[in-house]
Design a protein around this motif. Sequence first.
Motif, PDB file in Angstrom:
ATOM      1  N   HIS A 191     -43.365  80.194 -19.259  1.00  0.00           N
ATOM      2  CA  HIS A 191     -44.796  80.505 -19.217  1.00  0.00           C
ATOM      3  C   HIS A 191     -45.355  80.389 -17.807  1.00  0.00           C
ATOM      4  O   HIS A 191     -46.255  81.145 -17.428  1.00  0.00           O
ATOM      5  CB  HIS A 191     -45.559  79.578 -20.162  1.00  0.00           C
ATOM      6  CG  HIS A 191     -45.411  79.950 -21.607  1.00  0.00           C
ATOM      7  ND1 HIS A 191     -46.122  80.982 -22.184  1.00  0.00           N
ATOM      8  CD2 HIS A 191     -44.615  79.447 -22.589  1.00  0.00           C
ATOM      9  CE1 HIS A 191     -45.792  81.096 -23.453  1.00  0.00           C
ATOM     10  NE2 HIS A 191     -44.885  80.173 -23.732  1.00  0.00           N
ATOM     11  N   ALA A 192     -44.831  79.439 -17.037  1.00  0.00           N
ATOM     12  CA  ALA A 192     -45.342  79.271 -15.677  1.00  0.00           C
ATOM     13  C   ALA A 192     -45.074  80.499 -14.824  1.00  0.00           C
ATOM     14  O   ALA A 192     -45.872  80.851 -13.947  1.00  0.00           O
ATOM     15  CB  ALA A 192     -44.719  78.029 -15.038  1.00  0.00           C
ATOM     16  N   ARG A 193     -43.943  81.170 -15.080  1.00  0.00           N
ATOM     17  CA  ARG A 193     -43.607  82.381 -14.320  1.00  0.00           C
ATOM     18  C   ARG A 193     -44.114  83.647 -15.015  1.00  0.00           C
ATOM     19  O   ARG A 193     -44.249  84.694 -14.385  1.00  0.00           O
ATOM     20  CB  ARG A 193     -42.083  82.497 -14.143  1.00  0.00           C
ATOM     21  CG  ARG A 193     -41.454  81.372 -13.348  1.00  0.00           C
ATOM     22  CD  ARG A 193     -39.949  81.574 -13.255  1.00  0.00           C
ATOM     23  NE  ARG A 193     -39.604  82.744 -12.485  1.00  0.00           N
ATOM     24  CZ  ARG A 193     -39.286  82.739 -11.190  1.00  0.00           C
ATOM     25  NH1 ARG A 193     -39.292  81.586 -10.527  1.00  0.00           N
ATOM     26  NH2 ARG A 193     -38.975  83.850 -10.555  1.00  0.00           N
ATOM     27  N   ALA A 194     -44.356  83.543 -16.311  1.00  0.00           N
ATOM     28  CA  ALA A 194     -44.805  84.686 -17.132  1.00  0.00           C
ATOM     29  C   ALA A 194     -43.814  85.839 -17.058  1.00  0.00           C
ATOM     30  O   ALA A 194     -44.191  87.004 -17.075  1.00  0.00           O
ATOM     31  CB  ALA A 194     -46.196  85.160 -16.697  1.00  0.00           C
ATOM     32  N   SER A 195     -42.526  85.492 -16.977  1.00  0.00           N
ATOM     33  CA  SER A 195     -41.505  86.542 -16.898  1.00  0.00           C
ATOM     34  C   SER A 195     -40.148  85.985 -17.305  1.00  0.00           C
ATOM     35  O   SER A 195     -39.957  84.769 -17.403  1.00  0.00           O
ATOM     36  CB  SER A 195     -41.420  87.108 -15.474  1.00  0.00           C
ATOM     37  OG  SER A 195     -40.964  86.118 -14.566  1.00  0.00           O
ATOM     38  N   MET A 196     -39.212  86.885 -17.550  1.00  0.00           N
ATOM     39  CA  MET A 196     -37.808  86.555 -17.773  1.00  0.00           C
ATOM     40  C   MET A 196     -36.978  87.650 -17.123  1.00  0.00           C
ATOM     41  O   MET A 196     -37.507  88.707 -16.743  1.00  0.00           O
ATOM     42  CB  MET A 196     -37.486  86.483 -19.262  1.00  0.00           C
ATOM     43  CG  MET A 196     -37.552  87.810 -19.993  1.00  0.00           C
ATOM     44  SD  MET A 196     -36.696  87.809 -21.590  1.00  0.00           S
ATOM     45  CE  MET A 196     -34.983  87.583 -21.059  1.00  0.00           C
ATOM     46  N   SER A 197     -35.692  87.415 -16.978  1.00  0.00           N
ATOM     47  CA  SER A 197     -34.838  88.433 -16.359  1.00  0.00           C
ATOM     48  C   SER A 197     -33.412  88.317 -16.884  1.00  0.00           C
ATOM     49  O   SER A 197     -32.990  87.250 -17.344  1.00  0.00           O
ATOM     50  CB  SER A 197     -34.847  88.297 -14.833  1.00  0.00           C
ATOM     51  OG  SER A 197     -34.349  87.033 -14.436  1.00  0.00           O
ATOM     52  N   VAL A 198     -32.709  89.435 -16.820  1.00  0.00           N
ATOM     53  CA  VAL A 198     -31.297  89.479 -17.190  1.00  0.00           C
ATOM     54  C   VAL A 198     -30.534  90.294 -16.148  1.00  0.00           C
ATOM     55  O   VAL A 198     -31.092  91.191 -15.509  1.00  0.00           O
ATOM     56  CB  VAL A 198     -31.090  90.110 -18.586  1.00  0.00           C
ATOM     57  CG1 VAL A 198     -31.652  89.240 -19.678  1.00  0.00           C
ATOM     58  CG2 VAL A 198     -31.687  91.505 -18.653  1.00  0.00           C
ATOM     59  N   THR A 199     -29.277  89.942 -15.990  1.00  0.00           N
ATOM     60  CA  THR A 199     -28.366  90.743 -15.175  1.00  0.00           C
ATOM     61  C   THR A 199     -27.371  91.378 -16.130  1.00  0.00           C
ATOM     62  O   THR A 199     -26.701  90.685 -16.898  1.00  0.00           O
ATOM     63  CB  THR A 199     -27.636  89.881 -14.146  1.00  0.00           C
ATOM     64  OG1 THR A 199     -28.594  89.186 -13.342  1.00  0.00           O
ATOM     65  CG2 THR A 199     -26.764  90.745 -13.242  1.00  0.00           C
ATOM     66  N   VAL A 200     -27.293  92.706 -16.087  1.00  0.00           N
ATOM     67  CA  VAL A 200     -26.566  93.468 -17.098  1.00  0.00           C
ATOM     68  C   VAL A 200     -25.504  94.331 -16.426  1.00  0.00           C
ATOM     69  O   VAL A 200     -25.757  94.983 -15.411  1.00  0.00           O
ATOM     70  CB  VAL A 200     -27.540  94.365 -17.901  1.00  0.00           C
ATOM     71  CG1 VAL A 200     -26.779  95.225 -18.888  1.00  0.00           C
ATOM     72  CG2 VAL A 200     -28.565  93.512 -18.624  1.00  0.00           C
ATOM     73  N   VAL A 212     -36.216  92.796 -15.070  1.00  0.00           N
ATOM     74  CA  VAL A 212     -37.204  91.718 -15.146  1.00  0.00           C
ATOM     75  C   VAL A 212     -38.320  92.173 -16.077  1.00  0.00           C
ATOM     76  O   VAL A 212     -38.825  93.291 -15.954  1.00  0.00           O
ATOM     77  CB  VAL A 212     -37.795  91.372 -13.764  1.00  0.00           C
ATOM     78  CG1 VAL A 212     -38.688  90.144 -13.854  1.00  0.00           C
ATOM     79  CG2 VAL A 212     -36.679  91.146 -12.753  1.00  0.00           C
ATOM     80  N   LYS A 213     -38.704  91.311 -17.012  1.00  0.00           N
ATOM     81  CA  LYS A 213     -39.766  91.628 -17.970  1.00  0.00           C
ATOM     82  C   LYS A 213     -40.813  90.529 -17.960  1.00  0.00           C
ATOM     83  O   LYS A 213     -40.480  89.348 -17.851  1.00  0.00           O
ATOM     84  CB  LYS A 213     -39.189  91.766 -19.379  1.00  0.00           C
ATOM     85  CG  LYS A 213     -40.226  92.096 -20.445  1.00  0.00           C
ATOM     86  CD  LYS A 213     -39.603  92.133 -21.838  1.00  0.00           C
ATOM     87  CE  LYS A 213     -39.237  90.758 -22.341  1.00  0.00           C
ATOM     88  NZ  LYS A 213     -38.747  90.757 -23.730  1.00  0.00           N
ATOM     89  N   GLY A 214     -42.067  90.926 -18.060  1.00  0.00           N
ATOM     90  CA  GLY A 214     -43.126  89.929 -18.094  1.00  0.00           C
ATOM     91  C   GLY A 214     -44.484  90.577 -18.241  1.00  0.00           C
ATOM     92  O   GLY A 214     -44.601  91.776 -18.528  1.00  0.00           O
ATOM     93  N   SER A 215     -45.524  89.789 -18.028  1.00  0.00           N
ATOM     94  CA  SER A 215     -46.882  90.332 -18.082  1.00  0.00           C
ATOM     95  C   SER A 215     -47.045  91.373 -16.986  1.00  0.00           C
ATOM     96  O   SER A 215     -46.406  91.303 -15.935  1.00  0.00           O
ATOM     97  CB  SER A 215     -47.905  89.214 -17.908  1.00  0.00           C
ATOM     98  OG  SER A 215     -47.826  88.668 -16.602  1.00  0.00           O
ATOM     99  N   PHE A 216     -47.920  92.340 -17.228  1.00  0.00           N
ATOM    100  CA  PHE A 216     -48.051  93.414 -16.246  1.00  0.00           C
ATOM    101  C   PHE A 216     -48.604  92.902 -14.916  1.00  0.00           C
ATOM    102  O   PHE A 216     -48.301  93.466 -13.857  1.00  0.00           O
ATOM    103  CB  PHE A 216     -48.896  94.569 -16.797  1.00  0.00           C
ATOM    104  CG  PHE A 216     -50.305  94.220 -17.187  1.00  0.00           C
ATOM    105  CD1 PHE A 216     -51.322  94.190 -16.257  1.00  0.00           C
ATOM    106  CD2 PHE A 216     -50.617  93.936 -18.511  1.00  0.00           C
ATOM    107  CE1 PHE A 216     -52.624  93.886 -16.614  1.00  0.00           C
ATOM    108  CE2 PHE A 216     -51.919  93.637 -18.884  1.00  0.00           C
ATOM    109  CZ  PHE A 216     -52.920  93.607 -17.936  1.00  0.00           C
ATOM    110  N   GLU A 217     -49.394  91.816 -14.950  1.00  0.00           N
ATOM    111  CA  GLU A 217     -49.880  91.249 -13.685  1.00  0.00           C
ATOM    112  C   GLU A 217     -48.726  90.623 -12.899  1.00  0.00           C
ATOM    113  O   GLU A 217     -48.628  90.803 -11.678  1.00  0.00           O
ATOM    114  CB  GLU A 217     -50.951  90.188 -13.952  1.00  0.00           C
ATOM    115  CG  GLU A 217     -52.177  90.692 -14.694  1.00  0.00           C
ATOM    116  CD  GLU A 217     -52.112  90.428 -16.186  1.00  0.00           C
ATOM    117  OE1 GLU A 217     -53.165  90.401 -16.825  1.00  0.00           O
ATOM    118  OE2 GLU A 217     -50.980  90.254 -16.697  1.00  0.00           O
ATOM    119  N   ARG A 218     -47.857  89.899 -13.609  1.00  0.00           N
ATOM    120  CA  ARG A 218     -46.741  89.224 -12.942  1.00  0.00           C
ATOM    121  C   ARG A 218     -45.740  90.226 -12.377  1.00  0.00           C
ATOM    122  O   ARG A 218     -45.285  90.088 -11.239  1.00  0.00           O
ATOM    123  CB  ARG A 218     -46.047  88.298 -13.946  1.00  0.00           C
ATOM    124  CG  ARG A 218     -44.766  87.651 -13.455  1.00  0.00           C
ATOM    125  CD  ARG A 218     -45.008  86.735 -12.280  1.00  0.00           C
ATOM    126  NE  ARG A 218     -43.773  86.064 -11.882  1.00  0.00           N
ATOM    127  CZ  ARG A 218     -43.657  85.317 -10.784  1.00  0.00           C
ATOM    128  NH1 ARG A 218     -44.701  85.156  -9.987  1.00  0.00           N
ATOM    129  NH2 ARG A 218     -42.520  84.737 -10.491  1.00  0.00           N
TER     130      ARG A 218
END
Length: 392
Positions: A191-200, A212-218
């Motif tokens: 929540h502090a970063r408002a994002s997550m990420s994966v390496t695929v 990287v996925k998250g809120s559109f502001e982040r």
Amino acid sequence: QMRIVIFILVLYAGFVMGMAGYLYQGNSTAIVFFGVFSLSQLCSPILPAAMVIGQSVAAVRLRKKQVYCVDPQRIMIAGKVQMFCFDKTGTLTREGLEFYGGQCVDSSAGAFEPFESRLPETSTLFQQAVASCHAVTELNGQLIGNPVDIEQFRASKATMDPAPEYLDAVIPSEECTFGKLHVVRRFEFVHARASMSVTVLDEATGTLHVFVKGSFERIKGLSRAQSVPGSYDESCARLAREGCYVLAFAHKTIDVADPAHIKDLTQDELESGCDLLGLLVFKNMLKDDTERAIAELKHGSTRTVMITGDTALTGIYIARQCGMIPTGGRVLLGECKTHEDEIQWMDVDTMEPVKGAVGAHLAELGSDGFPTTELAVNGAAFERLCLTGEID
């Protein structure tokens, strides 16, 4: 309530004693007996039982109107409620979000492509991001994870490989043009970063992708400025005003000979230098009985308030849909980054700043007895209003 009842009985006893003194004209024996009789009514041992019976009768009457109370003692308190605060997701709206569509970025033109309600109509990279950038796992044939992630994964129509070579493996649907995807590394949503990420790892091409996925502001802040369309804020705000839950994707490829070497990289190193990929849009639908419930509360002069972790514009849209904000009502949005900053007020319909004191706009009342202008604030602005004493 007991204090009020006792006070009324004391007044009644005093009134009866006065009338006894007046009617019996100084007959002290009659006055004393009448006084004892009055006090026995005041201190009646059956008074608590009478109160319980009254609560039980009230509960039965409410049950006939499909209102169930498991604690009848709270019925009297309910009559004093002047404001009712609702959560949005799962309370005013249905429990889960529904996939609404996606809008990709045309990197060559530096603008958004048309909005697509069908995922196969979007770019291959966007489809890969939807299929892999989540924390969904499968257990005994059931998907486990965040409800938004689950809805996202279902929209991709992909399946999980039961025997992955790395963390997870995603098998795309038949209508997709890309191959099997191996999730080599994942940073869970914080929540502090408002994002997550994966390496695929794309099995078909051998390319390592970072999504990287998250809120559109982040995601806007993480992405390279040249990859963000000029209409980005306007497009996100428009979708939010339509009641949509908007997430954004960013992407980059990394050149590493051995996928195992990416374990030496930090999250900031993996996510830096990404290009904006597009917007993933979900929609929250109202429950069937929400509008009626809000109308009944307002009819009983109970003010309704929404508290949500979603964007303010989405909350305003839902509030208007369910009648919490009356038709044609004006809404002023107050925002600030920290509680130490001054609040910036804006009219959400005209997107123009509001000049002067906000309190002056709240003086006009509608037919329901409530102000025709409503306020919406983010968390920092609410904290600022509390600290300055503008909200009691």
